[in-house]
Design a protein around this motif. Structure first.
Motif, PDB file in Angstrom:
ATOM      1  N   MET A   1       0.887  -1.335  -0.016  1.00 24.23           N
ATOM      2  CA  MET A   1       0.277  -0.010  -0.404  1.00 24.23           C
ATOM      3  C   MET A   1       1.059   1.049  -0.291  1.00 24.23           C
ATOM      4  O   MET A   1       0.671   2.508   0.560  1.00 24.23           O
ATOM      5  N   ALA A   2       2.132   0.814  -0.504  1.00 27.70           N
ATOM      6  CA  ALA A   2       2.824   2.576  -0.467  1.00 27.70           C
ATOM      7  C   ALA A   2       2.841   3.493  -0.885  1.00 27.70           C
ATOM      8  O   ALA A   2       3.195   5.082  -1.130  1.00 27.70           O
ATOM      9  N   ASN A   3       1.569   3.035  -2.263  1.00 26.36           N
ATOM     10  CA  ASN A   3       2.408   3.480  -3.696  1.00 26.36           C
ATOM     11  C   ASN A   3       0.878   4.329  -3.542  1.00 26.36           C
ATOM     12  O   ASN A   3       0.056   4.508  -4.539  1.00 26.36           O
ATOM     13  N   THR A   4      -0.261   3.993  -2.340  1.00 22.23           N
ATOM     14  CA  THR A   4      -1.352   5.048  -2.444  1.00 22.23           C
ATOM     15  C   THR A   4      -1.531   5.869  -1.383  1.00 22.23           C
ATOM     16  O   THR A   4      -1.034   6.005  -0.309  1.00 22.23           O
ATOM     17  N   GLU A   5      -2.483   7.016  -1.155  1.00 22.29           N
ATOM     18  CA  GLU A   5      -2.583   7.698  -0.426  1.00 22.29           C
ATOM     19  C   GLU A   5      -4.709   7.846  -0.179  1.00 22.29           C
ATOM     20  O   GLU A   5      -5.254   7.788  -0.597  1.00 22.29           O
ATOM     21  N   ARG A   6      -4.321   7.807   0.877  1.00 23.49           N
ATOM     22  CA  ARG A   6      -5.804   8.015   1.961  1.00 23.49           C
ATOM     23  C   ARG A   6      -6.610   9.203   1.910  1.00 23.49           C
ATOM     24  O   ARG A   6      -5.627  10.356   2.311  1.00 23.49           O
ATOM     25  N   ILE A   7      -7.799   9.565   1.465  1.00 27.46           N
ATOM     26  CA  ILE A   7      -8.390  10.408   0.931  1.00 27.46           C
ATOM     27  C   ILE A   7      -9.812  10.215   1.572  1.00 27.46           C
ATOM     28  O   ILE A   7     -10.629   9.305   1.432  1.00 27.46           O
ATOM     29  N   SER A   8     -10.582  11.726   1.748  1.00 30.46           N
ATOM     30  CA  SER A   8     -12.187  11.116   2.236  1.00 30.46           C
ATOM     31  C   SER A   8     -12.929  11.966   1.460  1.00 30.46           C
ATOM     32  O   SER A   8     -12.241  13.242   0.681  1.00 30.46           O
ATOM     33  N   ILE A   9     -13.929  11.340   1.471  1.00 34.18           N
ATOM     34  CA  ILE A   9     -14.977  11.904   0.055  1.00 34.18           C
ATOM     35  C   ILE A   9     -16.350  11.858   0.570  1.00 34.18           C
ATOM     36  O   ILE A   9     -16.678  11.041   1.080  1.00 34.18           O
ATOM     37  N   SER A  10     -17.557  12.655   0.233  1.00 28.08           N
ATOM     38  CA  SER A  10     -18.644  12.040   0.517  1.00 28.08           C
ATOM     39  C   SER A  10     -19.224  12.374  -0.680  1.00 28.08           C
ATOM     40  O   SER A  10     -18.578  13.313  -1.860  1.00 28.08           O
ATOM     41  N   VAL A  11     -20.495  11.814  -0.692  1.00 25.10           N
ATOM     42  CA  VAL A  11     -21.191  11.084  -1.406  1.00 25.10           C
ATOM     43  C   VAL A  11     -22.664  11.507  -0.832  1.00 25.10           C
ATOM     44  O   VAL A  11     -22.984  11.257   0.218  1.00 25.10           O
ATOM     45  N   ASP A  12     -23.907  11.567  -2.214  1.00 26.97           N
ATOM     46  CA  ASP A  12     -25.082  11.851  -1.424  1.00 26.97           C
ATOM     47  C   ASP A  12     -25.075  10.606  -0.560  1.00 26.97           C
ATOM     48  O   ASP A  12     -24.846   8.501  -0.799  1.00 26.97           O
ATOM     49  N   LYS A  13     -26.181  10.241   0.210  1.00 28.29           N
ATOM     50  CA  LYS A  13     -27.053   8.500  -0.233  1.00 28.29           C
ATOM     51  C   LYS A  13     -27.094   7.539  -0.676  1.00 28.29           C
ATOM     52  O   LYS A  13     -26.660   6.775  -0.568  1.00 28.29           O
ATOM     53  N   GLN A  14     -27.411   7.968  -1.150  1.00 29.59           N
ATOM     54  CA  GLN A  14     -28.266   7.293  -2.593  1.00 29.59           C
ATOM     55  C   GLN A  14     -26.861   6.857  -3.602  1.00 29.59           C
ATOM     56  O   GLN A  14     -27.070   5.430  -3.726  1.00 29.59           O
ATOM     57  N   ARG A  15     -26.297   7.582  -3.680  1.00 28.33           N
ATOM     58  CA  ARG A  15     -25.490   7.481  -4.442  1.00 28.33           C
ATOM     59  C   ARG A  15     -24.290   6.161  -4.059  1.00 28.33           C
ATOM     60  O   ARG A  15     -24.210   5.423  -3.756  1.00 28.33           O
ATOM     61  N   ALA A  16     -24.003   6.840  -2.795  1.00 26.28           N
ATOM     62  CA  ALA A  16     -23.343   5.536  -1.323  1.00 26.28           C
ATOM     63  C   ALA A  16     -23.798   4.332  -1.393  1.00 26.28           C
ATOM     64  O   ALA A  16     -23.457   4.037  -1.932  1.00 26.28           O
ATOM     65  N   GLY A  17     -25.296   4.352  -1.057  1.00 23.73           N
ATOM     66  CA  GLY A  17     -26.102   3.063  -1.345  1.00 23.73           C
ATOM     67  C   GLY A  17     -25.467   2.135  -2.528  1.00 23.73           C
ATOM     68  O   GLY A  17     -25.623   1.186  -2.976  1.00 23.73           O
ATOM     69  N   ARG A  18     -25.958   3.284  -3.540  1.00 24.99           N
ATOM     70  CA  ARG A  18     -25.422   1.791  -5.407  1.00 24.99           C
ATOM     71  C   ARG A  18     -24.133   1.645  -4.866  1.00 24.99           C
ATOM     72  O   ARG A  18     -23.820   0.575  -5.129  1.00 24.99           O
ATOM     73  N   ILE A  19     -23.275   2.488  -5.192  1.00 22.83           N
ATOM     74  CA  ILE A  19     -21.738   2.075  -4.581  1.00 22.83           C
ATOM     75  C   ILE A  19     -21.874   1.051  -3.864  1.00 22.83           C
ATOM     76  O   ILE A  19     -20.829  -0.321  -4.175  1.00 22.83           O
ATOM     77  N   ARG A  20     -22.118   0.745  -2.744  1.00 20.14           N
ATOM     78  CA  ARG A  20     -21.725  -0.257  -1.811  1.00 20.14           C
ATOM     79  C   ARG A  20     -22.883  -1.786  -2.509  1.00 20.14           C
ATOM     80  O   ARG A  20     -21.794  -2.091  -2.600  1.00 20.14           O
ATOM     81  N   SER A  21     -24.165  -1.388  -3.396  1.00 20.81           N
ATOM     82  CA  SER A  21     -24.583  -2.190  -4.109  1.00 20.81           C
ATOM     83  C   SER A  21     -23.717  -2.937  -4.781  1.00 20.81           C
ATOM     84  O   SER A  21     -24.005  -4.423  -4.994  1.00 20.81           O
TER      85      SER A  21
END
Length: 94
Positions: free
Chosen positions: A1-21
């Motif tokens: 994981m040395a080539n990754t960077e942790r970022i924080s994002i916010s998405v609306d609840k509907q989009r988050a649910g679709r991504i989780r699905s």
């Protein structure tokens, strides 16, 4: 994981649910990989735009340097119409 960077994002609840699905249904192994795929599409689209602008500017410069190669407006539009009709016949345009 040395080539990754942790970022924080916010998405609306509907989009988050679709991504989780998508992840739950196995389309992606993780939410991170789903966002990686989305980022790939975004970055490719931006690269296409940059390439389009570079080509457009190149053609403008070429037209300015060699106006004798330019089509007159009537020829240009008749060729565009002919191409549209050809695409329609091939079922590529409605």
């Amino acid at each position: 994981m040395a080539n990754t960077e942790r970022i924080s994002i916010s998405v609306d609840k509907q989009r988050a649910g679709r991504i989780r699905s998508l992840v739950e249904n196995g389309a992606y192994p993780s939410i991170s990989s789903a966002f990686d795929a989305a980022a790939d599409v975004l970055l490719a689209r931006e690269a296409e735009k940059e390439a389009w602008w570079a080509e457009t500017l190149h053609r403008c410069d070429e037209a300015e340097q060699h106006p004798e190669k330019m089509l007159d407006v009537d020829t240009f539009f008749s060729e565009v119409r002919a191409e549209i009709e050809s695409l329609k016949k091939r079922g590529k345009v409605r």
